[in-house]
Design an enzyme around this catalytic site. Structure first.
Site, short mmCIF file in Angstrom:
data_model
loop_
_atom_site.label_atom_id
_atom_site.label_comp_id
_atom_site.label_asym_id
_atom_site.label_seq_id
_atom_site.Cartn_x
_atom_site.Cartn_y
_atom_site.Cartn_z
N GLU A 1 -105.90 70.35 -79.01
CA GLU A 1 -106.60 70.48 -77.75
C GLU A 1 -107.41 69.21 -77.55
OE1 GLU A 1 -107.59 75.08 -76.93
OE2 GLU A 1 -109.04 73.89 -77.96
N HIS B 1 -115.93 77.41 -79.30
CA HIS B 1 -116.56 78.20 -78.24
C HIS B 1 -115.41 78.73 -77.39
CE1 HIS B 1 -120.18 79.18 -75.75
NE2 HIS B 1 -119.24 79.31 -74.83
N VAL B 2 -115.35 80.02 -77.20
CA VAL B 2 -114.25 80.61 -76.43
C VAL B 2 -114.12 79.92 -75.08
CG1 VAL B 2 -113.64 82.65 -75.07
CG2 VAL B 2 -114.13 82.89 -77.49
N HIS B 3 -112.90 79.54 -74.71
CA HIS B 3 -112.69 78.90 -73.42
C HIS B 3 -111.31 79.25 -72.87
CE1 HIS B 3 -111.50 76.14 -76.64
NE2 HIS B 3 -110.61 75.62 -75.82
N LEU B 4 -111.29 79.52 -71.58
CA LEU B 4 -110.06 79.87 -70.86
C LEU B 4 -109.48 78.62 -70.22
CD1 LEU B 4 -108.14 82.04 -69.57
CD2 LEU B 4 -109.79 82.14 -67.68
#
Length: 356
Positions: free
Chosen positions: A145, A272-275
């Site tokens: 990513e 960190h959760v990310h969409l």
């Protein structure tokens, strides 16, 4: 009190680099790795690991602080891996910033951080963590990513994806925020220049290294480390993140005929959760290799609605085993399923679909 005038070279002579082993899920305090000293860790109170498949002496770590890497030797019987590549019993491999060490069986992820620290206790301690958000480090990441940062406006020069973030008065970074690039989201989401939308629950930022013409990240203000930490209590938040993602598409790409997908990486590189909200053209020079492609075009990419349904039914998100292997699959066009031998040929092939 006498004044002490130090030149830049004097200051650097008074500095020493220190190395830390950091558990990505923050289950315990970071572990200092002294320069050239062999440190053996595994199952025990220091790591909070109780899994008996992890030996009490699973790995030996030796930091090469001056060179910026750590030598990792697998001592235990069960597999230790770096970026999903098994080291092997009694074998030694270099671990560099930007890579992820899994202690055993693809579990218990660790990274290394390097800092500069003053040798003289009389001086104010000065720390400067070695940043590993450069393109080479990002290429090593299992999920590959991008590190979010200043970002690119849709239609801007995508070649900027190879340019590091600007430093200076226009880009202040709080001292306490400096750290491994996997923490970069926590910095970026606070930067007004990067925000394209925000409300009381979420913020949307542009991905610094977009893998398509349009690529945004929707992040909750609530600290959620990964999908594994998601519970039924987060269900409404996940639904809101999805709704906001759709809103951003309408607001910023409404006139475009491009198709979009909303989803999460099964094993994210950023803590960190990310969409992801990403257009399906994949027209970007930042899309550089097989892992980039497969992270968005295999089951490694979990559809947002599927995640919502999973939490609604089971109360948690289940990520099946073997996900890292999906990143190694052959390149296959997501539109017509044709196999392509290389990224350049895949990109050339994708152009045919843009005109359809």
């Amino acid at each position: 009190m006498s004044n002490v005038n130090l030149s830049v070279s004097d200051v650097w002579r008074l500095m020493m680099r220190v190395c830390w082993l950091v558990r990505q899920d923050s289950r315990h305090q970071r572990i200092r790795l002294p320069h050239l000293e062999a440190v053996v860790i595994g199952r025990g109170p220091e790591t909070k690991i109780t899994d008996k498949k992890c030996s009490r002496q699973q790995v030996q770590l030796k930091a090469e602080c001056n060179k910026g890497y750590v030598k990792v030797k697998q001592v235990g019987v069960n597999p230790t891996s770096i970026d999903s590549v098994v080291i092997g019993k009694d074998q030694e491999v270099k671990l560099q910033p930007g890579q992820v060490l899994h202690m055993v069986n693809e579990l218990y992820p660790y990274i290394v951080e390097f800092e500069e620290e003053a040798k003289n206790p009389g001086l104010e301690t000065h720390r400067k963590r070695k940043r590993s958000g450069d393109s080479d480090s990002i290429e090593r990441d299992a999920a590959h990513e991008a590190e979010p940062g200043t970002g690119l406006e849709p239609g801007s020069n995508h070649n900027q994806c190879s340019v590091p973030p600007k430093k200076g008065k226009d880009a202040p970074i709080k001292k306490e925020s400096l750290g491994h690039w996997s923490q970069g989201l926590k910095i970026s989401m606070q930067d007004p220049k990067m925000q394209v939308y925000k409300d009381e629950q979420v913020v949307v930022i542009k991905d610094k290294y977009p893998k398509a013409r349009y690529h945004w990240l929707v992040l909750p203000w609530t600290a959620i480390s990964s999908l594994k930490a998601v519970t039924r209590e987060h269900l409404e938040l996940l639904k809101h993140m999805h709704t906001v993602g759709e809103k951003v598409i309408v607001d910023f790409a409404g006139s475009s005929k491009l198709r979009f997908r909303l989803g999460y990486h099964a094993i994210p590189s950023m803590s960190h959760v990310h969409l992801h909200v990403i257009s399906q053209d994949f027209d970007s020079p930042c899309l550089k290799n097989k892992k980039h492609w497969n992270s968005f075009n295999t089951e490694y990419f979990l559809e947002s609605q599927a995640v919502i349904e999973m939490v609604q039914e089971a109360g948690r998100v289940t990520v099946r085993d073997g996900m890292p292997e999906l990143l190694k699959l052959p390149l296959r066009c997501h539109e017509c399923q044709q196999l392509l031998p290389s990224i350049p040929q895949l990109k050339e092939h994708l152009r045919k679909h843009w005109t359809q």
